[in-house]
Design a protein around this motif. Structure first.
Motif, PDB file in Angstrom:
ATOM      1  N   GLU A  71       0.843  -1.188   0.000  1.00 38.98           N
ATOM      2  CA  GLU A  71       0.000   0.000   0.000  1.00 38.98           C
ATOM      3  C   GLU A  71       0.881   1.242   0.000  1.00 38.98           C
ATOM      4  OE1 GLU A  71      -3.701  -1.578   2.806  1.00 38.98           O
ATOM      5  OE2 GLU A  71      -2.125  -0.295   3.647  1.00 38.98           O
ATOM      6  N   THR A  72       0.355   2.316  -0.556  1.00 41.07           N
ATOM      7  CA  THR A  72       0.951   3.633  -0.387  1.00 41.07           C
ATOM      8  C   THR A  72      -0.055   4.455   0.397  1.00 41.07           C
ATOM      9  OG1 THR A  72       2.047   3.431  -2.525  1.00 41.07           O
ATOM     10  CG2 THR A  72       1.994   5.620  -1.535  1.00 41.07           C
ATOM     11  N   VAL A  73       0.398   5.056   1.501  1.00 38.08           N
ATOM     12  CA  VAL A  73      -0.533   5.776   2.366  1.00 38.08           C
ATOM     13  C   VAL A  73      -0.089   7.214   2.551  1.00 38.08           C
ATOM     14  CG1 VAL A  73      -1.168   3.655   3.591  1.00 38.08           C
ATOM     15  CG2 VAL A  73       0.651   5.106   4.510  1.00 38.08           C
ATOM     16  N   TRP A  74      -1.079   8.102   2.617  1.00 35.33           N
ATOM     17  CA  TRP A  74      -0.892   9.502   2.967  1.00 35.33           C
ATOM     18  C   TRP A  74      -1.890   9.782   4.089  1.00 35.33           C
ATOM     19  CZ3 TRP A  74      -1.124   7.583  -1.905  1.00 35.33           C
ATOM     20  CH2 TRP A  74      -0.021   7.805  -2.761  1.00 35.33           C
ATOM     21  N   LEU A  75      -1.410  10.174   5.258  1.00 35.45           N
ATOM     22  CA  LEU A  75      -2.269  10.318   6.426  1.00 35.45           C
ATOM     23  C   LEU A  75      -2.089  11.688   7.060  1.00 35.45           C
ATOM     24  CD1 LEU A  75      -1.335   6.906   8.099  1.00 35.45           C
ATOM     25  CD2 LEU A  75      -3.172   7.323   6.447  1.00 35.45           C
ATOM     26  N   ARG A  76      -3.203  12.288   7.462  1.00 34.61           N
ATOM     27  CA  ARG A  76      -3.169  13.557   8.185  1.00 34.61           C
ATOM     28  C   ARG A  76      -3.852  13.404   9.532  1.00 34.61           C
ATOM     29  NH1 ARG A  76      -4.665  18.360   3.839  1.00 34.61           N
ATOM     30  NH2 ARG A  76      -2.558  18.633   2.990  1.00 34.61           N
ATOM     31  N   GLY A  79      -7.712  13.797  10.000  1.00 34.77           N
ATOM     32  CA  GLY A  79      -8.649  12.774   9.544  1.00 34.77           C
ATOM     33  C   GLY A  79      -8.587  12.477   8.063  1.00 34.77           C
ATOM     34  N   ALA A  80      -7.940  13.317   7.283  1.00 34.12           N
ATOM     35  CA  ALA A  80      -7.811  13.057   5.854  1.00 34.12           C
ATOM     36  C   ALA A  80      -6.830  11.905   5.635  1.00 34.12           C
ATOM     37  CB  ALA A  80      -7.325  14.301   5.121  1.00 34.12           C
ATOM     38  N   SER A  81      -7.146  11.020   4.674  1.00 34.74           N
ATOM     39  CA  SER A  81      -6.258   9.903   4.385  1.00 34.74           C
ATOM     40  C   SER A  81      -6.466   9.427   2.959  1.00 34.74           C
ATOM     41  CB  SER A  81      -6.515   8.738   5.364  1.00 34.74           C
ATOM     42  OG  SER A  81      -7.833   8.239   5.209  1.00 34.74           O
ATOM     43  N   ARG A  82      -5.428   8.810   2.419  1.00 38.32           N
ATOM     44  CA  ARG A  82      -5.510   8.158   1.119  1.00 38.32           C
ATOM     45  C   ARG A  82      -4.695   6.875   1.200  1.00 38.32           C
ATOM     46  NH1 ARG A  82      -6.584  10.246  -4.219  1.00 38.32           N
ATOM     47  NH2 ARG A  82      -5.975   8.737  -5.836  1.00 38.32           N
ATOM     48  N   VAL A  83      -5.308   5.766   0.813  1.00 41.03           N
ATOM     49  CA  VAL A  83      -4.653   4.462   0.832  1.00 41.03           C
ATOM     50  C   VAL A  83      -4.825   3.836  -0.542  1.00 41.03           C
ATOM     51  CG1 VAL A  83      -4.558   2.187   1.898  1.00 41.03           C
ATOM     52  CG2 VAL A  83      -5.154   4.180   3.291  1.00 41.03           C
ATOM     53  N   GLU A  84      -3.721   3.567  -1.219  1.00 38.49           N
ATOM     54  CA  GLU A  84      -3.748   2.930  -2.534  1.00 38.49           C
ATOM     55  C   GLU A  84      -3.102   1.556  -2.418  1.00 38.49           C
ATOM     56  OE1 GLU A  84      -1.856   5.420  -5.397  1.00 38.49           O
ATOM     57  OE2 GLU A  84      -3.299   7.075  -5.182  1.00 38.49           O
ATOM     58  N   THR A  85      -3.877   0.511  -2.696  1.00 40.42           N
ATOM     59  CA  THR A  85      -3.358  -0.852  -2.667  1.00 40.42           C
ATOM     60  C   THR A  85      -2.907  -1.241  -4.063  1.00 40.42           C
ATOM     61  OG1 THR A  85      -4.917  -1.406  -0.914  1.00 40.42           O
ATOM     62  CG2 THR A  85      -3.882  -3.229  -2.068  1.00 40.42           C
ATOM     63  N   SER A  86      -1.671  -1.677  -4.176  1.00 39.83           N
ATOM     64  CA  SER A  86      -1.114  -2.017  -5.485  1.00 39.83           C
ATOM     65  C   SER A  86      -1.751  -3.286  -6.025  1.00 39.83           C
ATOM     66  CB  SER A  86       0.401  -2.215  -5.380  1.00 39.83           C
ATOM     67  OG  SER A  86       1.026  -1.032  -4.930  1.00 39.83           O
ATOM     68  N   PRO A  87      -1.875  -3.389  -7.355  1.00 38.90           N
ATOM     69  CA  PRO A  87      -2.442  -4.606  -7.962  1.00 38.90           C
ATOM     70  C   PRO A  87      -1.573  -5.827  -7.661  1.00 38.90           C
ATOM     71  CG  PRO A  87      -2.374  -2.796  -9.547  1.00 38.90           C
ATOM     72  CD  PRO A  87      -1.563  -2.357  -8.364  1.00 38.90           C
TER      73      PRO A  87
END
Length: 390
Positions: A71-76, A79-87
Motif C-alpha cells: 500500500e501507499t498511504v498519505w495520512l493527516r 482525519g484526511a487519508s488516502r490508501v492505494e493498494t497495489s495490484p
C-alpha cells in the motif's frame, strides 16, 4: 479486536521492573535511553505528527499460505487519508480516500466506487494508530525491549506478552483503531476468529514514536505490517485527498451510502419506546442457556428510510445470537432456502459466520442470527417463538 478482560499491572517502580527484566535477560536498552516506565509513558502519551506518508508492506501467512501486498498511504492528523493498494495477481487494486467529510472506496477490478459520509465521531486513521499503542501497554505485559533499525530508522523494539487465549483476526486491521464503521477490504474465514495470539511485537520510531513495524503471531497465523520510506510532515498536496470518479475512477458508476445513526439502550422497554413498532424479544426458554444479553441497539438508515432494533446475546467464548426487528426490508438481506416460521414462510441460510433466519409479518421484518458453535436449531427455535400470531 485485541482486547483482554484482565489488565496486567505495569505499575512496578521503574528500577525494580528494569532489574527484574534484565535478570531475565530480555531487555537491552541503550545506557542513555529511557527507563521502561519512561518509555511506556512517552509512547502512550505520544501525539501523531500533522502528516505522514509511507509505503506499507503487508505479509499474512495463514496455515502455511502467504499473501503479500503493498500500500501507499498519505495520512493527516485531521482525519484526511488516502490508501492505494497495489495490484496483485489476485487483486486489481483499490483506492480509499477520506477528506474528513466523506470517504470514497474505489475497486479497480469491478470499476465500482462507493461514497459514504464520514462518521464525525470516528477516530482518524493516524490518531487510531497511536491510540492502539496505548491499549497495548494497558492490556499486555512487556516481555522484551531492545533497540533495532527498520528501514534506516532507529526504533524501540517492544515485545508484548498477550494473556492466554487472546484471539486474533485474519485481517491486519487488528493493529488499527477499530470503529463502528468499516469499509471492508477482505472477509474473514470463520475459523480465524478462534486463533490465539502468542506474540505481539511493535517497532517504535525513536523520533516520532510512530509504529513503523507491527507483527502478530499465533496458531498458524502470522501478520506483519512494515512502513517504509516514511516521510513526516512533508506537506502533502491537498489534491491527494480529493477523489473524482470521472477521472480517478475512469468514469465508473458511483453508489452513495449514508451511514446509519446508532443508539444503545439499557433495556428492551427503553428501545421499544424509541421506535414506532414493537421490539421482538424471545422468551428465555428459546435462547440457549450459555448466552447472556450483551447489547440493545437501534439503527436508523436514512438512505433506506428504515429503522431496526437489534438485541444481541453472547456466550463466554464470544459466539453471538442476535434478534432484529425492522420496519422495512434490509437492502443487503441474506438469501437462503424457504422454511416455515410458525404460520408464515421465511428463508434460512448458512453463512461463513453462522445461521441466519429471516421472515416478515405484515409491515414488520425480523431476522435471527446464531453463531456456528451453537445448536443447529437455535435460529429456527427463536424464530418460531416470535412468530405467534403472524
Amino acid at each position: 479486536m485485541l482486547a483482554s478482560d484482565t489488565v496486567p499491572s505495569l505499575a512496578l517502580p521503574a528500577l525494580a521492573l528494569a532489574l527484574l527484566l534484565l535478570m531475565a535477560g530480555c531487555v537491552t536498552l541503550p545506557n542513555s535511553g529511557p527507563t521502561l516506565s519512561d518509555l511506556e509513558r512517552e509512547i502512550t502519551a505520544a501525539e501523531p505528527p500533522d502528516e505522514i506518508s509511507a509505503t506499507v508492506e503487508d505479509r499474512r501467512t495463514v496455515d502455511g499460505e502467504t499473501t503479500r501486498y503493498t500500500e501507499t498511504v498519505w495520512l493527516r492528523a485531521d482525519g484526511a487519508s488516502r490508501v492505494e493498494t497495489s495490484p496483485t495477481d489476485r487483486d486489481a487494486g483499490t483506492v480509499i480516500v477520506d477528506d474528513g467529510d466523506r470517504r470514497w472506496h474505489y475497486d479497480a477490478a469491478h470499476d465500482w466506487a462507493t461514497r459514504l459520509e464520514t462518521d464525525p465521531d470516528a477516530t482518524p486513521y493516524l490518531e487510531g494508530l497511536y491510540a492502539q499503542q496505548a491499549r497495548y501497554f494497558e492490556a499486555y505485559e512487556i516481555a522484551a525491549v531492545e533497540e533495532a533499525t527498520v528501514d534506516g530508522r532507529v526504533t524501540y523494539h517492544v515485545t508484548f506478552d498477550p494473556p492466554a487465549n487472546e484471539t486474533i483476526e485474519r485481517s491486519i486491521s487488528v493493529l488499527i483503531e477499530d470503529t463502528e464503521y468499516v469499509v471492508p477490504l477482505a472477509t474473514s474465514e470463520r475459523e480465524a476468529a478462534d486463533r490465539s495470539a502468542d506474540r505481539i511485537e511493535v517497532w517504535y520510531d525513536q523520533e516520532t514514536l510512530f509504529p513503523v513495524k507491527q507483527a502478530i503471531e499465533g496458531d498458524g497465523v502470522t501478520l506483519e505490517r512494515t512502513y517504509r520510506n516514511v516521510s513526516v510532515d512533508g506537506e502533502i498536496d491537498d489534491e491527494r485527498f480529493a477523489f473524482d470518479p470521472a477521472t480517478d475512477g475512469n468514469g465508473t458508476d458511483v453508489e452513495s451510502v449514508t451511514l446509519p445513526s446508532i443508539d444503545s439502550y439499557e433495556s428492551v422497554e427503553a428501545a421499544d419506546e424509541s421506535v414506532p413498532f414493537a421490539v421482538a424479544e424471545p422468551p428465555a426458554d428459546a435462547v440457549p442457556e450459555s448466552v447472556e444479553r450483551d447489547s440493545i441497539t437501534r439503527y436508523e438508515f436514512p438512505d433506506e428510510n428504515r429503522t431496526q432494533v437489534s438485541i444481541r446475546y453472547r456466550t463466554p467464548t464470544d459466539e453471538t445470537v442476535s434478534v432484529t426487528t425492522s420496519d422495512g426490508p434490509r437492502r443487503f438481506a441474506t438469501g437462503g432456502d424457504a422454511v416455515a416460521v410458525g404460520n408464515t414462510t421465511g428463508t434460512i441460510a448458512e453463512t461463513d459466520e453462522g445461521t441466519e433466519l429471516q421472515w416478515s409479518c405484515g409491515d414488520r421484518y425480523y431476522s435471527v442470527f446464531a453463531g456456528h458453535a451453537l445448536d443447529d436449531g437455535t435460529a429456527l427455535r427463536i424464530g418460531e417463538s416470535l412468530s405467534t400470531g403472524c
